[in-house]
Write a protein that holds these residues in place. Structure first.
Motif, PDB file in Angstrom:
ATOM      1  N   ALA A   1      -3.752  11.901   6.801  1.00  0.00           N
ATOM      2  CA  ALA A   1      -4.108  11.488   8.159  1.00  0.00           C
ATOM      3  C   ALA A   1      -5.605  11.245   8.328  1.00  0.00           C
ATOM      4  O   ALA A   1      -6.014  10.342   9.069  1.00  0.00           O
ATOM      5  CB  ALA A   1      -3.625  12.534   9.162  1.00  0.00           C
ATOM      6  N   THR A   2      -6.436  12.018   7.659  1.00  0.00           N
ATOM      7  CA  THR A   2      -7.886  11.930   7.899  1.00  0.00           C
ATOM      8  C   THR A   2      -8.701  11.652   6.650  1.00  0.00           C
ATOM      9  O   THR A   2      -9.907  11.451   6.751  1.00  0.00           O
ATOM     10  CB  THR A   2      -8.403  13.241   8.524  1.00  0.00           C
ATOM     11  N   ARG A   3      -8.065  11.633   5.470  1.00  0.00           N
ATOM     12  CA  ARG A   3      -8.846  11.563   4.233  1.00  0.00           C
ATOM     13  C   ARG A   3      -8.385  10.414   3.339  1.00  0.00           C
ATOM     14  O   ARG A   3      -7.198  10.116   3.260  1.00  0.00           O
ATOM     15  CB  ARG A   3      -8.716  12.880   3.450  1.00  0.00           C
ATOM     16  N   PHE A   4      -9.360   9.840   2.644  1.00  0.00           N
ATOM     17  CA  PHE A   4      -9.098   8.871   1.588  1.00  0.00           C
ATOM     18  C   PHE A   4      -9.555   9.520   0.287  1.00  0.00           C
ATOM     19  O   PHE A   4     -10.734   9.821   0.115  1.00  0.00           O
ATOM     20  CB  PHE A   4      -9.882   7.580   1.835  1.00  0.00           C
ATOM     21  N   HIS A   5      -8.604   9.769  -0.613  1.00  0.00           N
ATOM     22  CA  HIS A   5      -8.886  10.490  -1.845  1.00  0.00           C
ATOM     23  C   HIS A   5      -9.001   9.515  -3.018  1.00  0.00           C
ATOM     24  O   HIS A   5      -8.038   8.817  -3.342  1.00  0.00           O
ATOM     25  CB  HIS A   5      -7.750  11.471  -2.169  1.00  0.00           C
TER      26      HIS A   5
END
Length: 312
Positions: free
Chosen positions: A245-249
């Protein structure tokens, strides 16, 4: 439970399921803990019994007394951000269940690895009297104010900004193309080979085993985006990126530096990762572990990761 608690992608059902279908390390047994209040689940946690519990050779530096002994660990080593997805404080109950399960499995140790220092889990472990030992750092950047790739570049030093611009210009001149693909359209056999070779170059042989890596990535489905960087059709860099939802890994990558033209394939891949994260409106870029000098220079900050082990 995972989504309501804001836990990262490593706790999503698709990721945990993929790891059971195609474990990337030798797992002797799987354990999945659910803490309930009445009939309502209030916390979950996966754990993995591992006889060879230190594939990155970090744990036994911090815990030499645990060397060559099986351990029940949460989470897997391919997760670099440990949480206990929960809506209430349940750590004492969970620890008791982990210790009992480790004893049933015959494991001398249990606990958590890759716990970010200062996180909610870290504070709860400390509040329960458990000391942490440093393993390594992971790297992350706040993208909240980055409305575009140019905005991100403006935050960097003049030298770092110039390096990325020069790499972009030279790679274009050298015929480099980039493409973002879903896993079902990516060249996973080719990608696996490049990621495996890259891991070997950094002395992490076996961290992405070819026998299971392709199956694991394919099982991730919509959680994954694949960035392919090619020069005249040849794969010279690839990034397997995961989103929540909040992170791009930027979860893992492979790079071949034997290219035509004076440019950095890794630099191209990094730039494309930033562009994709911004286009997907993810406020946090997670850059994973290692390659500290490059990541610090290009706008990422360290997050110390600790291990907390308990002798059973």
């Amino acid at each position: 439970m995972v989504r309501s608690s804001g836990a990262p992608v490593f706790y999503e059902h698709a990721y945990v399921s993929a790891y059971e279908q195609a474990p990337l390390t030798d797992v002797d047994s799987f354990a999945y803990f659910v803490v309930r209040q009445g009939d309502r689940p209030v916390a979950v946690a996966p754990a993995y019994l591992q006889s060879a519990a230190d594939p990155l050779r970090r744990l036994h530096g911090a815990y030499p007394e645990a060397r060559d002994q099986p351990a029940l660990l949460s989470h897997a080593w391919h997760c670099y951000d440990a949480h206990v997805p929960a809506t209430v404080s349940v750590l004492p109950r969970l620890l008791d269940a982990m210790i009992r399960t480790a004893s049933i499995f015959g494991a001398r140790w249990c606990g958590f690895v890759n716990v970010q220092r200062g996180s909610a889990l870290s504070k709860e472990l400390r509040a329960n009297g458990l000391p942490a030992r440093h393993l390594t750092d992971r790297w992350a950047a706040d993208l909240t104010a980055a409305q575009s790739y140019d905005h991100y570049l403006a935050r960097l030093s003049q030298r770092a900004r110039a390096n990325l611009r020069r790499t972009e210009r030279r790679s274009n001149e050298a015929g480099v193309t980039t493409e973002v693909l879903p896993v079902e359209h990516a060249a996973l056999d080719e990608i696996t080979l490049l990621c495996t070779k890259t891991a070997i170059r950094f002395d992490n042989n076996g961290f992405y085993p070819a026998s299971t890596f392709t199956r694991f990535v394919r099982a991730l489905g919509d959680l994954a985006h694949v960035i392919e960087v090619r020069q005249h059709g040849r794969l010279v860099a690839v990034g397997i990126c995961l989103t929540d939802a909040t992170r791009f890994h930027t979860w893992t990558c492979g790079v071949d530096y034997a290219v035509d033209g004076n440019y950095s394939p890794y630099g191209v891949l990094f730039a494309e990762s930033i562009k994709l994260a911004i286009s997907l409106r993810k406020p946090v870029l997670e850059g994973g572990r290692s390659n500290a000098a490059f990541k610090r220079r290009h706008g990422l900050s360290p997050r110390p990761l600790d291990a907390v082990l308990i002798r059973t």
